[in-house]
Design a protein around this motif. Structure first.
Motif, PDB file in Angstrom:
ATOM      1  N   GLN A  41       0.825  -1.208   0.000  1.00 14.98           N
ATOM      2  CA  GLN A  41       0.000   0.000   0.000  1.00 14.98           C
ATOM      3  C   GLN A  41       0.858   1.257   0.000  1.00 14.98           C
ATOM      4  O   GLN A  41       0.593   2.209  -0.742  1.00 14.98           O
ATOM      5  CB  GLN A  41      -0.913   0.001   1.226  1.00 14.98           C
ATOM      6  CG  GLN A  41      -1.961  -1.091   1.241  1.00 14.98           C
ATOM      7  CD  GLN A  41      -2.770  -1.086   2.514  1.00 14.98           C
ATOM      8  OE1 GLN A  41      -3.319  -0.057   2.910  1.00 14.98           O
ATOM      9  NE2 GLN A  41      -2.864  -2.223   3.185  1.00 14.98           N
ATOM     10  N   THR A  42       1.891   1.259   0.834  1.00 21.37           N
ATOM     11  CA  THR A  42       2.772   2.425   0.909  1.00 21.37           C
ATOM     12  C   THR A  42       3.477   2.656  -0.417  1.00 21.37           C
ATOM     13  O   THR A  42       3.592   3.790  -0.892  1.00 21.37           O
ATOM     14  CB  THR A  42       3.803   2.239   2.037  1.00 21.37           C
ATOM     15  OG1 THR A  42       3.119   2.035   3.280  1.00 21.37           O
ATOM     16  CG2 THR A  42       4.707   3.458   2.164  1.00 21.37           C
ATOM     17  N   GLY A  43       3.947   1.564  -1.028  1.00 22.73           N
ATOM     18  CA  GLY A  43       4.625   1.695  -2.306  1.00 22.73           C
ATOM     19  C   GLY A  43       3.709   2.220  -3.390  1.00 22.73           C
ATOM     20  O   GLY A  43       4.090   3.101  -4.174  1.00 22.73           O
ATOM     21  N   LEU A  44       2.484   1.696  -3.470  1.00 22.88           N
ATOM     22  CA  LEU A  44       1.534   2.155  -4.476  1.00 22.88           C
ATOM     23  C   LEU A  44       1.146   3.598  -4.220  1.00 22.88           C
ATOM     24  O   LEU A  44       0.998   4.391  -5.165  1.00 22.88           O
ATOM     25  CB  LEU A  44       0.301   1.254  -4.473  1.00 22.88           C
ATOM     26  CG  LEU A  44      -0.800   1.628  -5.472  1.00 22.88           C
ATOM     27  CD1 LEU A  44      -0.269   1.634  -6.896  1.00 22.88           C
ATOM     28  CD2 LEU A  44      -1.993   0.670  -5.345  1.00 22.88           C
ATOM     29  N   TYR A  45       0.980   3.967  -2.963  1.00 27.86           N
ATOM     30  CA  TYR A  45       0.622   5.352  -2.620  1.00 27.86           C
ATOM     31  C   TYR A  45       1.664   6.308  -3.184  1.00 27.86           C
ATOM     32  O   TYR A  45       1.339   7.322  -3.814  1.00 27.86           O
ATOM     33  CB  TYR A  45       0.527   5.485  -1.102  1.00 27.86           C
ATOM     34  CG  TYR A  45      -0.158   6.744  -0.611  1.00 27.86           C
ATOM     35  CD1 TYR A  45      -1.473   6.716  -0.157  1.00 27.86           C
ATOM     36  CD2 TYR A  45       0.500   7.970  -0.586  1.00 27.86           C
ATOM     37  CE1 TYR A  45      -2.118   7.863   0.308  1.00 27.86           C
ATOM     38  CE2 TYR A  45      -0.117   9.128  -0.132  1.00 27.86           C
ATOM     39  CZ  TYR A  45      -1.436   9.062   0.315  1.00 27.86           C
ATOM     40  OH  TYR A  45      -2.049  10.216   0.765  1.00 27.86           O
ATOM     41  N   GLY A  46       2.948   5.984  -2.973  1.00 25.06           N
ATOM     42  CA  GLY A  46       4.014   6.855  -3.468  1.00 25.06           C
ATOM     43  C   GLY A  46       4.036   6.940  -4.978  1.00 25.06           C
ATOM     44  O   GLY A  46       4.200   8.024  -5.554  1.00 25.06           O
ATOM     45  N   GLU A  47       3.871   5.811  -5.641  1.00 27.93           N
ATOM     46  CA  GLU A  47       3.866   5.829  -7.105  1.00 27.93           C
ATOM     47  C   GLU A  47       2.700   6.653  -7.638  1.00 27.93           C
ATOM     48  O   GLU A  47       2.840   7.380  -8.627  1.00 27.93           O
ATOM     49  CB  GLU A  47       3.801   4.400  -7.647  1.00 27.93           C
ATOM     50  CG  GLU A  47       5.091   3.610  -7.466  1.00 27.93           C
ATOM     51  CD  GLU A  47       5.058   2.263  -8.149  1.00 27.93           C
ATOM     52  OE1 GLU A  47       4.462   2.157  -9.243  1.00 27.93           O
ATOM     53  OE2 GLU A  47       5.627   1.302  -7.591  1.00 27.93           O
TER      54      GLU A  47
END
Length: 332
Positions: free
Chosen positions: A138-144
């Protein structure tokens, strides 16, 4: 044999025939010979398989399973239960699970609830794999999506959407013609990021590569945005490239039916920073490993964390320079 380790019995159409029905794209009903009467409905357009069986005994409790639901209907005074599975990428497993329930009911005279629980226990690993994204995902997708939103507000979807490579597991998350970006996000107080493989921080074809470091922190709904919000914004900015964005979201682990799992609100802990991946950056690449490790070609599955908190950051090319912190010019 399917991934869960089961094949439907000889009483049912085989998996090859099932694939044929499914690829036709039309609804179909597969009767199951035996007592009580049972049948399976295929609905490829909605991605569901449904087992219908006469109600018998206590109602199965499926509330805790995200991909399975129970419905009740009456036909000619008889009460029926529908056990419906959202298939996603597990058509064979879903079909095998439903035929297993039918076999237990018809061949072993088990009550529907008992048969359902027994079959679900055998498939618990399959069902567990259909949960929501991990916190790290989730954190990775949020940043992207933050980066994608910024780029879509300044450049055309025709350029930006094809450049989004992260969900496709390519080397770099955003690959524009003249610059690549690897986006790393963390909720930590330090800019410590996990690097997967020796290619992730390897510039390709002479194109400059930048690492974009994003720090996030939880906040209240009025002070931040959720992953649900970001998905909606990026979809709205994607124009006629929306179908491709939806494909990439699925590849990243996003499922619309799971949206309620992602209502936590985040905001930037600090202004994002960008770091040019050059000879001075602490990256593990194939070339660097080969210089110090004997038989380096035998090394596999390299992953490591790099802390860029104290490293010098810089300003990437426009329009990403407006997204990140720009260092103050040093005076003599």
């Amino acid at each position: 044999m399917n991934a869960a380790g089961f094949n439907p019995s000889e009483r049912h159409p085989d998996l090859e025939m099932l694939d044929g029905y499914w690829s036709d794209g039309n609804q179909a009903r597969l009767p199951i010979n035996g007592v009580p009467e049972c049948f399976i409905d295929l609905d490829p357009s909605h991605g569901t398989l449904t087992l219908s069986v006469p109600a018998d005994g206590p109602e199965p409790d499926l509330a805790r399973f995200r991909s399975i639901e129970l419905a009740t209907y009456t036909d000619g005074g008889d009460v029926w239960w529908e056990i419906r599975i959202q298939v996603d990428d597990s058509l064979h497993e879903a079909y095998s699970l439903l035929t297993r329930i039918a076999d237990l009911v018809q061949l072993e005279n088990q009550a529907v609830a008992v048969a359902t629980y027994q079959a679900l226990e055998a498939y618990r690993l399959l069902l567990a794999s259909r949960g929501g994204m991990s916190d790290e995902q989730q954190t990775g997708l949020y940043g992207e999506l933050l980066v994608l939103e910024h780029l879509l507000r300044t450049l055309s979807p025709e350029l930006i959407v094809p450049a989004w490579m992260g969900p496709a597991k390519e080397e770099h998350d955003v690959a524009l013609p003249d610059v690549h970006y690897e986006v790393k996000s963390t909720k930590g107080e330090h800019r410590r990021h996990m690097i997967s493989g020796t290619q992730q921080l390897e510039p390709l074809r002479g194109v400059p590569l930048w690492l974009v470091s994003i720090q996030l922190t939880p906040t209240t709904p009025d002070a931040g945005r959720s992953l649900i919000d970001l998905v909606a914004v990026v979809r709205g900015l994607s124009g006629h490239r929306l179908p491709r964005v939806n494909e990439l979201l699925v590849s990243a682990g996003w499922r619309d039916r799971d949206a309620d799992l992602y209502d936590a609100h985040l905001t930037l802990r600090s202004k994002p920073r960008a770091y040019l991946i050059d000879l001075s950056f602490p990256a593990l690449t194939d070339a660097r490993i080969a210089q110090v490790v004997p038989s380096a070609s035998l090394v596999r599955d390299v992953s490591y964390r790099v802390d860029v908190t104290q490293l010098d950051f810089a300003g990437p090319p426009s329009p990403m320079d407006a997204f990140v912190e720009i260092p103050e010019e040093k005076t003599e």
